[in-house]
Design an enzyme around this catalytic site. Structure first.
Site: not given
Ligand SMILES: Cc1ncc(C[n+]2csc(CCOP(=O)(O)OP(=O)(O)O)c2C)c(N)n1
Ligand SMILES: [Mg+2]
Lengths: 360, 319
Positions: A71, A140
């Site tokens: 971000e 959130h």
């Molecule tokens: C800084 C931030 N950006 C976006 C989000 C929205 N978000 C929540 S989980 C996620 C995906 C994360 O993917 P990964 O790190 O691969 O973990 P996984 O969910 O696959 O275990 C996103 C984009 C967030 N919670 N925090």
């Protein structure tokens, strides 16, 4: 640019807030090649709860694309592209994530125009959504608009209905300054009359949403809806509240609020955030400053309880203001000598917004 | 495996952890539609072998840093199960007293660092725990579990550099399930050479592709041993697959962003079933009935526990 109001739009076409947003992007992207929409998950099948649905298909992946989870850097990328002549719309599914963008937004986006002596502009839109209910919890759920209101060079807008969602978004996209748009999850399914052709709801103009004589009740974002419901409850005990929606928080139309408060002698601001150093504090202070010696009006700020947002339903219910607590606070201000009054809980419940059911 | 008594003890321990995590999460998924859990849930079903394998290499003095998809590592590190389920139910007896929810599990006594729902935020915080462990000479190490998406945040690179610079005792474990929500790696990474990227900081790395709990455990044991000797940080990228939707209790292969075929090889070597098959059936039966009782008790505990009262709202705003 064509403008519109909910009155002038009345009888046109009912549209949900989420679809009004979507229509604004589609029309602006159609009109102006330099507009593009990017951010995490804007192009997946959920398409930011539907607000970017269809854009990928219509405009292709060069103008509608997801990003890595970066971000901070993506905000800088948006700023650079904006300075170079593009009109980016950077999307965040929660306002809480704007905290990762803060340095770029506050130190560059807000200041570039001034710091570089008017030689550049940053026509950037940053969209973010406030979450509420279903255990959104600490990270959130935050309404961080007042942090951005604090900073010269940024504009801040918080549309409370579908009509304004479209009009403000179009105005934001066409604005030559960085605009932070605060949307609200619970407003997404709400409907209003929305003209089909593009129009703007321009910065710096508040709206009297419902007239009244006993108290001026300013609602911000989702709280406009709750204030209107509080107004109904109050009318049952003979209190007439004038509800005002500032729409744009920066630049803020203080005149409209001052004019009302001067008449009603009472000002309540119900915010979608904490009260300390909040939008409510700013509005109350600005009104009192403006009224000067003739001030002496009764004021009250309402907002999140001064804690972190808890997910447990019992605590969450106590954390948020609602039509019942707003009505009770207004009653206490208008009739300070009466015994405290709270609306019948059943009536209050009816006045509550339908809560969101999970998982996200 | 298991050839020697020692091997079978390890296999049995790993199976116990895997099975416990699986049964807990399946029960979460089962009760979810009844709305007793009013909180977003991110299940690790299919990915449990990572937490189970890594945490088997740890001691009580060690810490784990978990994510919002943290049920598996919380349980594997010995986090209090009753407190976890009660937290998901929003109850006062929850590990955060109803103030965290499913995305913010914590158990300080078990060495579980509180989870963040802002992706990546936990990485430097875990690094800070490693700094403290080194300065306080606890002999402990920190394991920082992250997703593939978290490696895209700037603080990941910043933390790696700092951890390497200060030779901190931290093992970064990337659970690479190929997706961030619905976005595949191909839309987020220019190359998939994650280990190469990390290695340039002078951090030893290893990529594990076989989905094997024992491989994971052995890699973690080796890394942790080197770290306790002052070797500084290490990095494991472990390929895995999320069987359920990103958030919520269901499968989501009907959504179109990924195909059920992707799951097939992972399901075929389901570690819970595979380890069970290595153990004597009577042992398996005993473990399963014990776990069934433990899990039933935890959900019953959560169900019966009281909610916080509104007067509790202002507790813990400040220390
Ligand atoms: C800084 C931030 N950006 C976006 C989000 C929205 N978000 C929540 S989980 C996620 C995906 C994360 O993917 P990964 O790190 O691969 O973990 P996984 O969910 O696959 O275990 C996103 C984009 C967030 N919670 N925090
Ligand atoms: Mg992932």
């Amino acid at each position: 640019m064509t403008t519109s109001t909910p009155e002038s739009a009345s009888g046109s076409r009912l549209l949900r807030y989420v679809d009004a947003l979507r229509e604004a992007f589609a029309q602006e992207m159609e009109r102006d090649e330099s507009v593009f929409v990017f951010g995490l998950d804007v192009d997946d099948h959920k398409s930011i709860q539907g607000s970017t649905a269809g854009l990928l298909k219509q405009f292709g992946p060069e103008r509608v694309f997801t990003t890595p989870l970066s971000e901070d850097a993506m905000t800088g990328v948006a700023i650079g592209a904006a300075m170079a002549g593009m009109r980016p719309v950077h999307v965040h599914i929660r306002m809480d994530f704007l905290l990762l963008c803060m340095n770029q937004l506050v130190n560059i986006a807000a200041k570039a125009r001034y710091m570089y002596g008017g030689t550049v502009k940053v026509p950037l839109v940053v969209r973010s959504m406030v979450g509420k209910s279903w255990g959104q919890g600490a990270q959130h759920s935050q309404g961080l608009h007042s942090m951005f209101m604090h900073v010269p060079g940024l504009k801040v807008v918080a549309p409370s209905n579908a009509h304004d969602a479209k009009g403000c978004m179009i105005a934001a996209i066409r604005d030559d300054n960085p605009v932070i748009v605060m949307e609200h999850r619970l407003l997404y399914p709400t409907e209003a009359y929305v003209p089909e052709t593009p129009y703007a709801v321009l910065p710096g103009k508040a709206r009297v949403v419902a007239p009244g004589g006993d108290v001026t009740l300013v609602g911000i974002s989702n709280m406009v809806v709750e204030c209107l419901r509080a107004r109904e409850l109050l009318s049952e005990i003979g209190i007439s509240a004038e509800v005002i929606d500032p729409i744009w928080l920066s630049p803020l139309d203080i005149d409209t609020i001052v004019e009302s408060a001067r008449r009603t002698r009472r000002l309540v601001v119900a915010d979608n955030g904490w009260t300390a150093c909040g939008a409510g504090a700013e509005i109350v202070a600005a009104v009192l400053e403006r009224l000067g010696p003739e001030g002496g009006i009764a004021v009250k700020r309402i907002g999140f309880a001064p804690t972190t947002c808890p997910p447990s339903p019992t605590l969450e219910a106590a954390f948020y203001p609602n039509p019942g607590t707003v009505a009770a606070a207004v009653h206490a201000l208008v009739r300070p000598r009466d015994v405290a009054w709270t609306p019948d809980p059943e009536r209050t419940k009816l006045a509550h917004q339908v809560q969101f059911r999970g998982p996200f | 495996m298991p050839e020697t008594p020692e091997h079978s003890a390890v296999a049995e321990r790993l199976y116990r952890t895997l099975r416990l995590i699986r049964v807990v999460e399946e029960e979460v998924a089962r009760v979810y539609p009844t709305d007793v859990i009013k909180s977003p849930v991110h299940l690790s079903i299919g990915q449990e072998f990572i937490a189970a394998g890594v945490c088997d290499a740890l001691e009580p003095r060690d810490h784990v840093s978990i994510t919002y998809r943290g049920h598996a590592a919380y349980i594997a590190k010995g986090g209090d199960l009753n407190a976890m389920i009660a937290e998901m139910y929003g109850k006062k007896a929850g590990c955060c007293q109803g103030r965290g929810g499913s995305m913010h599990l914590v158990d300080s006594r078990a060495g579980v660092i509180g989870a963040s729902a802002v992706v990546g935020t936990s990485i430097p915080v875990a690094t800070g725990f490693a700094l403290a462990a080194k300065r306080q000479r606890t002999g402990g190490v920190v394991v920082c579990f992250i997703g593939d998406g978290a490696t895209e945040e700037g603080c990941f690179a910043e933390s790696l550099n700092f951890a390497a610079l200060h030779k901190l005792p931290i093992l970064f474990v990337c659970e690479n399930n190929g997706y961030a929500i619905h976005e595949p790696l191909a839309k987020r990474w220019a190359t998939d050479r994650l280990c190469d990227r990390v290695a340039t900081y002078g951090i030893p790395t290893r990529r594990i592709e076989d989905g094997d709990t024992v491989t994971v455990r052995d890699a973690a044991l080796e890394a942790v041993a080197a770290m306790r000797d002052g070797g500084g940080p290490a990095f494991l990228e472990i390929l895995c697959y999320r069987w359920r939707e990103h958030v919520g209790p269901n499968e989501d292969f009907d959504q179109g962003y990924r195909s059920a075929d992707e799951k097939t090889p992972w399901a075929a070597r389901d570690e819970v079933a595979r380890l069970a098959a290595l153990l004597p059936p009577d042992h398996v039966a005993a473990i399963e009935s014990e776990i069934a009782a433990t899990v039933a008790a935890a959900f019953a505990f959560a169900e019966a526990s009281p909610f916080p009262v509104p007067e509790d709202l202002y507790d813990h705003v400040y220390a």
